[in-house]
Design a protein around this motif. Structure first.
Motif, PDB file in Angstrom:
ATOM      1  N   LEU A   1       2.573  30.616 -49.154  1.00  0.00           N
ATOM      2  CA  LEU A   1       2.884  30.840 -47.885  1.00  0.00           C
ATOM      3  C   LEU A   1       3.403  32.331 -46.727  1.00  0.00           C
ATOM      4  CD1 LEU A   1       1.700  29.552 -44.970  1.00  0.00           C
ATOM      5  CD2 LEU A   1       2.953  27.758 -45.263  1.00  0.00           C
ATOM      6  N   LEU A   2       4.809  31.816 -48.283  1.00  0.00           N
ATOM      7  CA  LEU A   2       5.437  33.472 -47.859  1.00  0.00           C
ATOM      8  C   LEU A   2       4.600  34.458 -48.144  1.00  0.00           C
ATOM      9  CD1 LEU A   2       8.949  33.971 -46.938  1.00  0.00           C
ATOM     10  CD2 LEU A   2       9.221  34.182 -49.608  1.00  0.00           C
ATOM     11  N   TYR A   3       4.240  34.369 -49.452  1.00  0.00           N
ATOM     12  CA  TYR A   3       3.886  35.534 -49.521  1.00  0.00           C
ATOM     13  C   TYR A   3       1.922  35.992 -48.449  1.00  0.00           C
ATOM     14  CZ  TYR A   3       1.146  38.923 -52.520  1.00  0.00           C
ATOM     15  OH  TYR A   3      -0.149  39.833 -52.817  1.00  0.00           O
ATOM     16  N   ALA A   4       1.667  35.245 -48.117  1.00  0.00           N
ATOM     17  CA  ALA A   4       0.494  35.050 -47.294  1.00  0.00           C
ATOM     18  C   ALA A   4       1.399  35.900 -45.585  1.00  0.00           C
ATOM     19  CB  ALA A   4      -0.249  34.012 -47.350  1.00  0.00           C
ATOM     20  N   GLU A   5       2.054  35.096 -45.676  1.00  0.00           N
ATOM     21  CA  GLU A   5       2.398  35.445 -44.107  1.00  0.00           C
ATOM     22  C   GLU A   5       3.181  36.977 -44.078  1.00  0.00           C
ATOM     23  OE1 GLU A   5       5.195  32.919 -41.630  1.00  0.00           O
ATOM     24  OE2 GLU A   5       6.354  33.715 -42.936  1.00  0.00           O
TER      25      GLU A   5
END
Ligand code: AMP
Ligand code: MG
Length: 308
Positions: free
Chosen positions: A51-55
């Motif tokens: 999620l951190l990466y996608a965000e």
């Protein structure tokens, strides 16, 4: 129980490592029963890192510090092992190279901080410049003493620019260290980890502890806290670090980014292409028909797509 609270050194508070039990395991009594918590944490860690990466808005920096054989490598293996290599990396800091030594001590550190969306683990860090450098008197006292403030400023600036910082001290007892040195001696697969220097460093145990206590006291801040991780039990060390990372990432309230394309329009085009395909090769033969009826849960799909 919130481990971020439990194991954190509050800003400005005194640190007495001798008073902190390296065998502490909180509510857990043994490795076996902690196992299912660890598995759950690892899954959570993977989801949150994705999620951190996608965000792609903020990042996480983990600084790992410890005396020899306290388990930096094992912790990295565990924490990073749960993550998608795309978006996670580790950087180790050794004695400065000739080029690094030509610059101020933060120069080489600044070059390795995470990009947006990234998790970076520092295996040793900016703190070596107030630890090994102090213990071995590599620079005059007034030089290392003047470094706490630049470190705090540096970390504050990172935080203000979206980097969350967690600093872990892996706390083992001298007896546990000796036991692990013995295991290294007895196991040819671990011989590469031993050096004579390890025993010389061990002689300086108390000096290192004093250096750590002062560094942790002066640099545990709200935006870049220190955590003392009781690390005589490897399973608890892994559980505690994973849990604090999970708690931190959960507190960020991250969200998958909104689509930047017109999803309805793309879906319409997809259905059109699907119909064309069915017309061409017949519905029963078309693989897409199977895929449609064989939809796993969203989570499974995502896990497959991103490995592990
Ligand atoms: P290792 O982590 O076992 O590969 O060892 C790396 C070595 O580099 C350790 O002995 C550290 O103390 C040393 N080291 C890391 N940073 C510095 C620094 N800034 N100045 C001097 N020695 C350092
Ligand atoms: Mg070493």
């Amino acid at each position: 129980m919130n481990y971020s609270e439990l194991l954190q050194i509050k800003p400005g508070s005194e640190v007495h490592l001798k008073k902190i039990d390296p065998n502490y395991t909180a509510e857990h009594t043994e490795k076996k029963s902690a196992g299912k918590h660890v598995e759950k944490l690892d899954r959570k860690l993977r989801e949150l890192q994705y999620l951190l990466y996608a965000e792609n808005k903020r990042s996480l920096l983990i600084c790992l510090q410890a005396l020899d054989a306290a388990g930096k490598d094992g912790t990295i293996n565990h924490v990073l092992g749960s993550m998608n290599p795309q978006g996670a990396r580790v950087h180790g800091f050794k004695a400065p190279t000739k080029e690094e030594a030509q610059h101020d001590f933060l120069w080489r550190i600044e070059q390795q901080v995470p990009n947006k969306g990234e998790v970076v683990i520092f295996n040793r860090s900016q703190y070596e410049d107030v630890l090994v450098v102090r213990v071995h008197k590599l620079v005059p006292e007034e030089v290392w003493k003047g470094r706490y403030e630049p470190i705090n400023d540096f970390e504050k600036n990172l935080f203000e620019n979206g980097t969350h910082i967690l600093k872990f001290f892996l706390h083992i007892s001298p007896e546990e260290q000796l036991l692990r040195f013995r295991q290294r001696l007895d196991d040819p697969a671990r011989h590469w980890k031993i050096s004579e220097n390890d025993y010389a460093e061990r002689e300086l145990w108390d000096d290192y502890i004093s250096a750590y206590e002062e560094a942790i006291r002066k640099t545990s801040t709200k935006h870049a806290p220190w955590f003392i991780i009781p690390a005589n039990n490897k399973w608890f060390r892994n559980l505690a670090v994973a849990r604090i990372v999970v708690e931190t990432l959960e507190s960020l309230g991250m969200k998958f980014p909104e689509a930047t394309v017109n999803i309805e329009e793309i879906a319409r085009k997809f259905h059109h292409a699907e119909l064309e395909e069915e017309k061409k090769i017949g519905k029963s033969k078309w693989k897409g028909a199977e895929a449609k009826s064989d939809k796993g849960s969203k989570k499974d799909e995502r896990a497959n797509q991103h490995g592990k």
